[in-house]
Design a protein around this motif. Structure first.
Motif, PDB file in Angstrom:
ATOM      1  N   GLU A  61       0.810  -1.219   0.000  1.00 11.32           N
ATOM      2  CA  GLU A  61       0.000   0.000   0.000  1.00 11.32           C
ATOM      3  C   GLU A  61       0.841   1.265   0.000  1.00 11.32           C
ATOM      4  O   GLU A  61       0.320   2.355  -0.202  1.00 11.32           O
ATOM      5  CB  GLU A  61      -0.922   0.014   1.225  1.00 11.32           C
ATOM      6  N   ARG A  62       2.140   1.139   0.229  1.00 11.33           N
ATOM      7  CA  ARG A  62       3.027   2.297   0.355  1.00 11.33           C
ATOM      8  C   ARG A  62       3.307   2.941  -1.007  1.00 11.33           C
ATOM      9  O   ARG A  62       3.184   2.295  -2.047  1.00 11.33           O
ATOM     10  CB  ARG A  62       4.348   1.880   1.004  1.00 11.33           C
ATOM     11  N   PRO A  63       3.728   4.216  -1.025  1.00 11.75           N
ATOM     12  CA  PRO A  63       4.106   4.861  -2.287  1.00 11.75           C
ATOM     13  C   PRO A  63       5.377   4.250  -2.867  1.00 11.75           C
ATOM     14  O   PRO A  63       6.138   3.565  -2.171  1.00 11.75           O
ATOM     15  CB  PRO A  63       4.318   6.327  -1.905  1.00 11.75           C
ATOM     16  N   LEU A  64       5.615   4.510  -4.146  1.00  7.44           N
ATOM     17  CA  LEU A  64       6.713   3.885  -4.877  1.00  7.44           C
ATOM     18  C   LEU A  64       8.070   4.063  -4.206  1.00  7.44           C
ATOM     19  O   LEU A  64       8.825   3.090  -4.060  1.00  7.44           O
ATOM     20  CB  LEU A  64       6.761   4.406  -6.317  1.00  7.44           C
ATOM     21  N   ALA A  65       8.423   5.265  -3.785  1.00  7.63           N
ATOM     22  CA  ALA A  65       9.744   5.482  -3.172  1.00  7.63           C
ATOM     23  C   ALA A  65       9.899   4.653  -1.903  1.00  7.63           C
ATOM     24  O   ALA A  65      10.973   4.105  -1.622  1.00  7.63           O
ATOM     25  CB  ALA A  65       9.962   6.962  -2.871  1.00  7.63           C
ATOM     26  N   SER A  66       8.822   4.522  -1.160  1.00 10.90           N
ATOM     27  CA  SER A  66       8.840   3.709   0.056  1.00 10.90           C
ATOM     28  C   SER A  66       8.990   2.223  -0.280  1.00 10.90           C
ATOM     29  O   SER A  66       9.699   1.495   0.403  1.00 10.90           O
ATOM     30  CB  SER A  66       7.567   3.953   0.859  1.00 10.90           C
ATOM     31  N   GLU A 107       9.427  -8.480   6.665  1.00 12.21           N
ATOM     32  CA  GLU A 107       8.501  -7.369   6.416  1.00 12.21           C
ATOM     33  C   GLU A 107       8.976  -6.130   7.167  1.00 12.21           C
ATOM     34  O   GLU A 107       9.335  -6.210   8.337  1.00 12.21           O
ATOM     35  CB  GLU A 107       7.096  -7.741   6.897  1.00 12.21           C
ATOM     36  N   ILE A 108       8.981  -5.003   6.478  1.00 13.29           N
ATOM     37  CA  ILE A 108       9.289  -3.729   7.143  1.00 13.29           C
ATOM     38  C   ILE A 108       7.974  -3.161   7.675  1.00 13.29           C
ATOM     39  O   ILE A 108       7.026  -2.964   6.918  1.00 13.29           O
ATOM     40  CB  ILE A 108       9.927  -2.715   6.175  1.00 13.29           C
ATOM     41  N   VAL A 109       7.935  -2.964   8.979  1.00 11.71           N
ATOM     42  CA  VAL A 109       6.777  -2.342   9.620  1.00 11.71           C
ATOM     43  C   VAL A 109       7.264  -1.057  10.283  1.00 11.71           C
ATOM     44  O   VAL A 109       8.458  -0.884  10.516  1.00 11.71           O
ATOM     45  CB  VAL A 109       6.109  -3.284  10.650  1.00 11.71           C
ATOM     46  N   SER A 110       6.353  -0.176  10.573  1.00  9.83           N
ATOM     47  CA  SER A 110       6.723   1.093  11.214  1.00  9.83           C
ATOM     48  C   SER A 110       6.241   1.108  12.652  1.00  9.83           C
ATOM     49  O   SER A 110       5.091   0.758  12.934  1.00  9.83           O
ATOM     50  CB  SER A 110       6.109   2.278  10.465  1.00  9.83           C
ATOM     51  N   GLU A 111       7.136   1.522  13.550  1.00  7.86           N
ATOM     52  CA  GLU A 111       6.732   1.730  14.933  1.00  7.86           C
ATOM     53  C   GLU A 111       5.831   2.964  14.983  1.00  7.86           C
ATOM     54  O   GLU A 111       5.716   3.701  14.002  1.00  7.86           O
ATOM     55  CB  GLU A 111       7.976   1.939  15.810  1.00  7.86           C
ATOM     56  N   THR A 112       5.198   3.214  16.112  1.00 13.47           N
ATOM     57  CA  THR A 112       4.305   4.374  16.227  1.00 13.47           C
ATOM     58  C   THR A 112       5.049   5.684  15.983  1.00 13.47           C
ATOM     59  O   THR A 112       4.447   6.661  15.554  1.00 13.47           O
ATOM     60  CB  THR A 112       3.638   4.422  17.618  1.00 13.47           C
TER      61      THR A 112
END
Length: 116
Positions: free
Chosen positions: A36-41, A68-73
């Motif tokens: 779901e992330r943008p292309l650069a991401s 998998e790369i996930v983001s912390e809060t």
């Protein structure tokens, strides 16, 4: 103790062309939430997965969805390892995985450090 280090860079536009040319590539490389992330991401996350593989010794048999790369809060990216990648990391004695992502001027990059 440092167990491994990996770095990778990706040309964002070229990566986007690859994703467009091969529609099945996105679901093969990325989990649904990553996709779901943008292309650069996406390019930075692909670079991170490549950097992780290099840090692990670039073995065959690793599955893309097992890292998998996930983001912390706070927004800080971290790896969620499972399956084939977690098993290899455990066998090498990896206690911590450090990852840094960047994208600017059409280039995405990532660095991974494995610590025991």
């Amino acid at each position: 103790m440092i167990i491994g280090v990996g770095i990778d860079v990706v040309d964002v536009a070229r990566f986007g062309e690859s994703l467009e040319r091969t529609p099945g590539l996105t679901p093969r490389l990325f989990t649904p939430s990553e996709a779901e992330r943008p292309l650069a991401s996406l390019a930075a996350r692909f670079a991170a997965k490549e950097a992780l593989a290099k840090a692990l010794g670039a073995p065959s048999g690793l599955h893309w969805h097992d890292a998998e790369i996930v983001s912390e809060t706070t927004g800080r990216p971290v790896f969620a390892l499972r399956g084939s990648v977690a098993a290899l990391a455990d066998s090498l004695g990896v206690a911590s995985v450090h990852v840094s992502l960047s994208h600017d001027a059409g280039i995405a990059s990532a660095m991974v450090v494995l610590e025991g």
